[in-house]
Enzyme design. Structure first.
Site, PDB file in Angstrom:
ATOM      1  CE  LYS A  47      49.018  44.160  32.829  1.00  0.00           C
ATOM      2  NZ  LYS A  47      47.769  43.503  32.430  1.00  0.00           N
ATOM      3  CB  ILE A  73      46.623  44.367  28.122  1.00  0.00           C
ATOM      4  CG1 ILE A  73      45.451  45.347  28.310  1.00  0.00           C
ATOM      5  CG2 ILE A  73      47.961  45.030  28.468  1.00  0.00           C
ATOM      6  CD1 ILE A  73      45.502  46.594  27.474  1.00  0.00           C
ATOM      7  N   GLY A  74      47.571  41.532  26.968  1.00  0.00           N
ATOM      8  CA  GLY A  74      48.626  40.516  26.849  1.00  0.00           C
ATOM      9  C   GLY A  74      49.692  40.646  27.925  1.00  0.00           C
ATOM     10  CG  ASN A 101      47.767  39.609  39.159  1.00  0.00           C
ATOM     11  OD1 ASN A 101      48.229  39.268  38.077  1.00  0.00           O
ATOM     12  ND2 ASN A 101      46.569  39.239  39.544  1.00  0.00           N
ATOM     13  CB  CYS A 132      45.667  36.140  31.606  1.00  0.00           C
ATOM     14  SG  CYS A 132      45.618  37.427  30.352  1.00  0.00           S
ATOM     15  CB  ILE A 193      35.323  36.000  37.524  1.00  0.00           C
ATOM     16  CG1 ILE A 193      34.505  37.235  37.166  1.00  0.00           C
ATOM     17  CG2 ILE A 193      34.500  34.945  38.191  1.00  0.00           C
ATOM     18  CD1 ILE A 193      33.348  36.978  36.215  1.00  0.00           C
TER      19      ILE A 193
HETATM   20  C1  LIG Z   1      42.828  46.291  30.916  1.00  0.00           C
HETATM   21  C2  LIG Z   1      42.763  45.124  31.861  1.00  0.00           C
HETATM   22  C3  LIG Z   1      43.942  44.473  32.246  1.00  0.00           C
HETATM   23  C4  LIG Z   1      43.899  43.386  33.131  1.00  0.00           C
HETATM   24  N1  LIG Z   1      45.083  42.792  33.533  1.00  0.00           N
HETATM   25  C5  LIG Z   1      45.039  41.781  34.459  1.00  0.00           C
HETATM   26  C6  LIG Z   1      46.247  41.195  34.960  1.00  0.00           C
HETATM   27  O1  LIG Z   1      47.376  41.609  34.632  1.00  0.00           O
HETATM   28  N2  LIG Z   1      46.140  40.169  35.857  1.00  0.00           N
HETATM   29  C7  LIG Z   1      44.925  39.707  36.290  1.00  0.00           C
HETATM   30  O2  LIG Z   1      44.881  38.788  37.112  1.00  0.00           O
HETATM   31  N3  LIG Z   1      43.771  40.267  35.842  1.00  0.00           N
HETATM   32  C8  LIG Z   1      43.800  41.286  34.953  1.00  0.00           C
HETATM   33  N4  LIG Z   1      42.615  41.860  34.531  1.00  0.00           N
HETATM   34  C9  LIG Z   1      41.325  41.364  35.058  1.00  0.00           C
HETATM   35  C10 LIG Z   1      40.794  42.254  36.192  1.00  0.00           C
HETATM   36  O3  LIG Z   1      41.711  42.262  37.276  1.00  0.00           O
HETATM   37  C11 LIG Z   1      39.419  41.754  36.686  1.00  0.00           C
HETATM   38  O4  LIG Z   1      39.540  40.406  37.077  1.00  0.00           O
HETATM   39  C12 LIG Z   1      38.330  41.851  35.609  1.00  0.00           C
HETATM   40  O5  LIG Z   1      38.492  43.008  34.826  1.00  0.00           O
HETATM   41  C13 LIG Z   1      36.918  41.825  36.190  1.00  0.00           C
HETATM   42  O6  LIG Z   1      36.660  42.926  37.035  1.00  0.00           O
HETATM   43  P1  LIG Z   1      35.972  44.294  36.510  1.00  0.00           P
HETATM   44  O7  LIG Z   1      34.750  43.901  35.745  1.00  0.00           O
HETATM   45  O8  LIG Z   1      35.681  45.103  37.759  1.00  0.00           O
HETATM   46  O9  LIG Z   1      36.984  44.950  35.645  1.00  0.00           O
HETATM   47  C14 LIG Z   1      42.646  42.939  33.636  1.00  0.00           C
HETATM   48  C15 LIG Z   1      41.468  43.598  33.243  1.00  0.00           C
HETATM   49  C16 LIG Z   1      41.501  44.678  32.386  1.00  0.00           C
HETATM   50  C17 LIG Z   1      40.212  45.364  32.007  1.00  0.00           C
END
Ligand SMILES: Cc1cc2nc3c(=O)[nH]c(=O)nc-3n(C[C@H](O)[C@H](O)[C@H](O)COP(=O)(O)O)c2cc1C
Length: 307
Positions: A47, A73-74, A101, A132, A193
């Site tokens: 995270k 989530i922020g 990350n 983000c 992405i």
């Molecule tokens: C609940 C949630 C929290 C996320 N938190 C982060 C984060 O802390 N840092 C980050 O670089 N990406 C964050 N992401 C983005 C994911 O790492 C990823 O880039 C994005 O969800 C696309 O992949 P997916 O479609 O397989 O989920 C978050 C995504 C979700 C759904």
């Protein structure tokens, strides 16, 4: 049937297999120990870690959408110090690469977290979250302005010796421009992405469902968009790429490899099946073996495009 070679080289980072879990969808890894042995994965992305703990945004901050979800989530997280003292020592017991990350509200905060992680034993690489969409400070502001992106990448490059991954936003006019800026700043690897900005409306209350109005869209709904951006970036820069966006199985992962990604991250699917990423590892190995493809490396960027 020959067992395919699943190892992959991403510049300075070597993975025993090319499947990672995506930041924010896999906690700090340890939460998933009841479901499978973490050593089955090539690696995990934590995270997003900031200098101090963050509570994130108030609820509602998750909405289910057709084929995916919206989240705001922020960047709730335990902070880099607690990660280093409480989580990393336990994670180090498993045979997988730990990618931290990183997120900051200012350049100085990015540098602070990078410096601390760089000194820690057991962190294989840093992934800069400059993309983000769910925070007011930092986040996309760095990722959407090529000059700011190049600058923050350079500052982090100078602050740490670890392989540096820069995670790109899809919320730009031309991702090739930000990809080039990150590479010019010293990124060893690009990942893409992050989520797409979207919103959901409660039509009875006539209000946005999410407290922060908009959120980041992820899951299978964004996969074709992510594959397209992966292919565009692969045509533009020479550094290795980690692809992600809606991967649920080995066939989804194969699209990213053919488009030019050397590794992939599994994100939202972890919410559906906690062992989603390890299913992709097994499925990919079977897929390659069934077709006598000797290695994952041999299929990277092998898309055949009509001329
Ligand atoms: C609940 C949630 C929290 C996320 N938190 C982060 C984060 O802390 N840092 C980050 O670089 N990406 C964050 N992401 C983005 C994911 O790492 C990823 O880039 C994005 O969800 C696309 O992949 P997916 O479609 O397989 O989920 C978050 C995504 C979700 C759904």
């Amino acid at each position: 049937m020959v067992k395919p070679d699943m190892t992959i080289e991403l510049g300075p980072l070597r993975l025993k297999n090319p499947i990672l879990t995506a930041s924010g969808t896999f906690g700090y890894g340890l939460e998933f120990l009841p479901y499978f042995d973490l050593s089955r994965l090539g690696g995990l992305c934590t995270k997003g870690l900031s200098p101090r703990p963050r509570l994130g945004n108030p609820p509602a901050r998750i909405v289910e959408t057709p084929s995916g979800m919206l989240n705001t989530i922020g960047l709730q997280n335990i902070g880099v110090d607690t990660f280093l003292s409480d989580r990393l020592p336990k994670l180090r017991e498993y045979d997988l690469e730990i990618i931290a990350n990183v997120f900051g509200e200012t350049e100085a905060e990015y540098i602070e977290v990078c410096r601390k992680l760089s000194k820690a034993e057991g962190v294989a690489a840093i992934e800069l979250n400059v993309s983000c969409p769910n925070v007011e400070e930092g986040g996309m502001i760095f990722g959407n302005d090529p000059a700011a992106l190049q600058q923050v990448t350079r500052a982090c490059r100078e602050a740490c010796d670890l392989p540096l991954i820069v995670k790109l936003s899809p919320n730009v006019t031309d991702i090739r421009v930000t990809a080039e800026a990150a590479v010019a700043g010293g990124a060893d690897i690009l990942s893409l992405i992050n989520t797409y900005v979207g919103m959901a409306i409660d039509i009875e209350r006539r209000k946005p469902v999410l407290t922060k109005i908009s959120g980041g869209l992820s899951g299978p709904a964004i996969r074709p968009l992510a594959v397209w951006l992966t292919w565009q970036v692969a045509q533009t820069v020479d550094v290795p790429i980690i692809g992600m966006g809606g991967i649920t199985d080995e066939r989804d992962a194969m699209e990213f490899f053919l488009a030019g990604a050397s590794a992939v991250q599994v994100g939202t699917s972890n919410f559906v099946h906690p062992d989603a990423a390890v299913r992709v590892v097994d499925g990919l190995e079977r897929f390659l073996a069934d077709r006598n493809i000797p290695s994952v490396q041999s299929i990277v960027g092998r898309l055949e495009v009509p001329r």
